[in-house]
Design a protein around this motif. Structure first.
Motif, PDB file in Angstrom:
ATOM      1  N   TRP A  57       6.990   5.544  11.664  1.00  0.00           N
ATOM      2  CA  TRP A  57       5.491   6.363  11.860  1.00  0.00           C
ATOM      3  C   TRP A  57       5.474   6.972  10.508  1.00  0.00           C
ATOM      4  CZ3 TRP A  57       2.388   5.013  15.452  1.00  0.00           C
ATOM      5  CH2 TRP A  57       2.793   4.632  16.483  1.00  0.00           C
ATOM      6  N   ASP A  58       4.078   6.682  10.199  1.00  0.00           N
ATOM      7  CA  ASP A  58       3.436   7.502   8.745  1.00  0.00           C
ATOM      8  C   ASP A  58       2.697   8.698   9.243  1.00  0.00           C
ATOM      9  OD1 ASP A  58       4.422   6.000   6.754  1.00  0.00           O
ATOM     10  OD2 ASP A  58       2.582   4.816   6.401  1.00  0.00           O
ATOM     11  N   VAL A  59       3.204   9.903   9.045  1.00  0.00           N
ATOM     12  CA  VAL A  59       2.258  10.948   9.257  1.00  0.00           C
ATOM     13  C   VAL A  59       1.563  11.518   7.972  1.00  0.00           C
ATOM     14  CG1 VAL A  59       2.498  13.298  10.441  1.00  0.00           C
ATOM     15  CG2 VAL A  59       3.661  11.700  11.345  1.00  0.00           C
ATOM     16  N   ILE A  60       0.241  11.570   7.720  1.00  0.00           N
ATOM     17  CA  ILE A  60      -0.422  11.637   6.374  1.00  0.00           C
ATOM     18  C   ILE A  60      -1.356  12.558   6.763  1.00  0.00           C
ATOM     19  CG2 ILE A  60      -1.426  10.440   4.529  1.00  0.00           C
ATOM     20  CD1 ILE A  60       0.015   8.010   5.165  1.00  0.00           C
ATOM     21  N   ASP A  96      12.518   6.259  12.694  1.00  0.00           N
ATOM     22  CA  ASP A  96      12.271   6.916  11.337  1.00  0.00           C
ATOM     23  C   ASP A  96      10.912   7.260  11.190  1.00  0.00           C
ATOM     24  OD1 ASP A  96      14.896   6.550  10.603  1.00  0.00           O
ATOM     25  OD2 ASP A  96      14.621   4.688   9.666  1.00  0.00           O
ATOM     26  N   VAL A  97      10.726   8.097  10.475  1.00  0.00           N
ATOM     27  CA  VAL A  97       9.204   8.857  10.038  1.00  0.00           C
ATOM     28  C   VAL A  97       9.246   9.106   8.455  1.00  0.00           C
ATOM     29  CG1 VAL A  97       7.961  11.022  10.620  1.00  0.00           C
ATOM     30  CG2 VAL A  97       9.511  10.238  12.299  1.00  0.00           C
ATOM     31  N   TYR A  98       7.758   8.774   8.170  1.00  0.00           N
ATOM     32  CA  TYR A  98       7.484   9.083   6.696  1.00  0.00           C
ATOM     33  C   TYR A  98       6.333  10.047   6.772  1.00  0.00           C
ATOM     34  CZ  TYR A  98       5.188   8.374   2.205  1.00  0.00           C
ATOM     35  OH  TYR A  98       4.466   8.574   0.998  1.00  0.00           O
ATOM     36  N   MET A  99       6.498  11.273   5.864  1.00  0.00           N
ATOM     37  CA  MET A  99       5.383  12.341   6.040  1.00  0.00           C
ATOM     38  C   MET A  99       5.006  12.580   4.582  1.00  0.00           C
ATOM     39  SD  MET A  99       5.688  16.147   7.622  1.00  0.00           S
ATOM     40  CE  MET A  99       7.176  16.575   6.139  1.00  0.00           C
ATOM     41  N   ALA A 100       3.394  12.477   4.311  1.00  0.00           N
ATOM     42  CA  ALA A 100       3.037  12.726   3.256  1.00  0.00           C
ATOM     43  C   ALA A 100       1.691  13.733   3.154  1.00  0.00           C
ATOM     44  CB  ALA A 100       2.388  11.344   2.436  1.00  0.00           C
ATOM     45  N   VAL A 101       1.612  14.293   1.936  1.00  0.00           N
ATOM     46  CA  VAL A 101       0.307  14.857   1.852  1.00  0.00           C
ATOM     47  C   VAL A 101      -0.487  14.489   0.756  1.00  0.00           C
ATOM     48  CG1 VAL A 101      -0.669  17.425   1.575  1.00  0.00           C
ATOM     49  CG2 VAL A 101       1.133  16.975   2.817  1.00  0.00           C
ATOM     50  N   GLU A 102      -1.934  14.088   0.803  1.00  0.00           N
ATOM     51  CA  GLU A 102      -2.638  13.789  -0.259  1.00  0.00           C
ATOM     52  C   GLU A 102      -3.805  14.576  -0.434  1.00  0.00           C
ATOM     53  OE1 GLU A 102      -3.480   9.704   0.327  1.00  0.00           O
ATOM     54  OE2 GLU A 102      -1.501   8.961   0.457  1.00  0.00           O
ATOM     55  N   GLY A 103      -4.132  14.808  -1.750  1.00  0.00           N
ATOM     56  CA  GLY A 103      -5.409  15.668  -2.139  1.00  0.00           C
ATOM     57  C   GLY A 103      -6.345  14.653  -3.018  1.00  0.00           C
ATOM     58  N   ALA A 104      -7.351  15.485  -3.421  1.00  0.00           N
ATOM     59  CA  ALA A 104      -8.357  14.632  -4.059  1.00  0.00           C
ATOM     60  C   ALA A 104      -7.827  14.460  -5.348  1.00  0.00           C
ATOM     61  CB  ALA A 104      -9.418  15.716  -4.433  1.00  0.00           C
ATOM     62  N   ASN A 105      -6.756  15.047  -5.778  1.00  0.00           N
ATOM     63  CA  ASN A 105      -5.833  14.632  -7.035  1.00  0.00           C
ATOM     64  C   ASN A 105      -4.753  13.893  -6.910  1.00  0.00           C
ATOM     65  OD1 ASN A 105      -5.009  16.996  -5.727  1.00  0.00           O
ATOM     66  ND2 ASN A 105      -3.808  17.813  -7.386  1.00  0.00           N
ATOM     67  N   GLY A 106      -4.678  12.955  -5.588  1.00  0.00           N
ATOM     68  CA  GLY A 106      -3.515  12.202  -5.413  1.00  0.00           C
ATOM     69  C   GLY A 106      -2.630  12.853  -4.533  1.00  0.00           C
ATOM     70  N   LEU A 107      -1.295  11.843  -4.677  1.00  0.00           N
ATOM     71  CA  LEU A 107      -0.429  12.230  -3.710  1.00  0.00           C
ATOM     72  C   LEU A 107       0.282  13.397  -4.282  1.00  0.00           C
ATOM     73  CD1 LEU A 107       1.767  11.513  -1.328  1.00  0.00           C
ATOM     74  CD2 LEU A 107       3.196  10.204  -3.298  1.00  0.00           C
ATOM     75  N   ILE A 108       0.592  14.630  -3.291  1.00  0.00           N
ATOM     76  CA  ILE A 108       0.867  15.961  -3.552  1.00  0.00           C
ATOM     77  C   ILE A 108       2.423  15.894  -3.519  1.00  0.00           C
ATOM     78  CG2 ILE A 108       0.915  18.439  -3.170  1.00  0.00           C
ATOM     79  CD1 ILE A 108      -1.869  17.063  -4.388  1.00  0.00           C
ATOM     80  N   ALA A 109       2.811  15.438  -2.246  1.00  0.00           N
ATOM     81  CA  ALA A 109       4.360  15.416  -2.062  1.00  0.00           C
ATOM     82  C   ALA A 109       4.562  14.310  -0.750  1.00  0.00           C
ATOM     83  CB  ALA A 109       4.676  16.834  -1.319  1.00  0.00           C
ATOM     84  N   ALA A 110       5.748  13.902  -0.450  1.00  0.00           N
ATOM     85  CA  ALA A 110       6.251  13.124   0.437  1.00  0.00           C
ATOM     86  C   ALA A 110       7.534  13.020   0.898  1.00  0.00           C
ATOM     87  CB  ALA A 110       5.849  11.460   0.173  1.00  0.00           C
TER      88      ALA A 110
END
Length: 297
Positions: free
Chosen positions: A15-18, A95-109
């Motif tokens: 599962w992608d949690v974005i 399993d799980v994937y978690m990411a945070v994206e902003g206007a400046n791209g991928l912040i963390a995952a």
């Protein structure tokens, strides 16, 4: 009886949690945005894109026998994938994937693929028990393989007679796992799909552009490489020559899954009989369309 697939997608299905925000973000930012939960993982993202190109992929992965796993397997089947090749674990969670994206791209995952790693070679059962192939009749079709597997299992695959006749297409799951692909370099097996940073990690040096990176990987023993550099150029490198193209410029609205989309489009174009030039162009176009937000995974 397992249906006949057009390609095997081996690796992470989770599962992608974005969380995405239109704001520029930095460490500690707390901003409004949208949070989505969708089927993801490198193998899954590649499979979803291949389905759009008319392929029927079979998934070789580990999914828990929990509620999240049941929902995930149902979602895969609903999207046109073969799921009876998935290893279902009684004691490992999905399993799980978690990411945070902003206007400046991928912040963390953070990728929690511990269950896939713990399952190990159990996910390869269909290649030896007759469902897809056997030791006597190895699988001889396309295989998309991702670096979420352990180094030991990837090394086993690079040497295994079960994959001796397969057309292996291999990608790291992230720069942090790029060095897991070293067995495919040393054995000269398959086609490696990497970005500029991953190429540098595999060669233990920095590269300025994709063409230079492709040359470095080929010099280290790679059979074939496809190196991308975001919105800059991309290079398809073989021992008999290099092909470099520049992607169309688009407004970037998302980045997670872009590399998987590129890889799947490149595989599909090649299987469709496209020339190397046309295959690279189609892959760059597909990735540009994806990051612009015009196409959903």
């Amino acid at each position: 009886m397992t249906a006949t697939p057009d390609i095997l997608c081996i690796g992470s299905v989770l599962w992608d949690v974005i969380g995405r925000s239109a704001s520029v973000m930095r460490q500690g930012s707390d901003v409004p945005g949208r949070i989505t939960r969708i089927p993801g993982g490198v193998a899954m993202n590649i499979a979803m894109t291949l389905v759009r190109f008319g392929f029927t992929p079979a998934l070789l992965t580990s999914v828990g026998r929990d509620a999240e796993g049941d929902e995930l397997v149902a979602a895969c089947a609903a999207r046109g994938m073969i799921t009876d090749t998935i290893y279902r674990s009684d004691d490992l969670p999905t399993d799980v994937y978690m990411a945070v994206e902003g206007a400046n791209g991928l912040i963390a995952a953070i990728a929690d693929a511990h269950s896939l790693e713990a399952a190990g070679a159990k996910i390869l059962g269909p290649l030896s028990d007759g469902r897809l192939a056997s030791a006597e009749t190895p699988y001889d079709g396309l295989v998309a393989l991702d670096g979420n597997l352990t180094l030991d299992l990837l090394s086993e695959i690079a040497h295994s007679p079960l994959f001796a006749s397969a057309d292996l297409r291999v990608a790291p799951a992230s720069p942090g796992k790029a060095e897991r692909l070293i067995p495919f370099l040393t054995e000269g097996r398959g086609t490696l799909y990497v970005n500029l940073e991953e190429a540098g990690l595999l060669c233990k040096r920095s590269f300025r552009e994709s063409r230079e990176a492709a040359e470095g990987l080929l010099n280290r023993g790679a059979k074939r490489v496809v190196v991308t550099d975001g919105g800059s150029d991309a290079t398809d490198g073989r021992q008999d020559g290099l092909l470099t193209q520049t992607p169309p410029q688009v407004l970037v609205t998302r980045v997670t899954g872009a590399g998987d989309t590129f890889m799947a489009a490149h595989i599909a174009a090649g299987a469709d009989g496209a020339t190397p030039e046309d295959a690279l162009n189609r892959a760059l176009q597909a990735a540009a369309t994806y990051v612009s937000g015009e196409t959903a995974l």
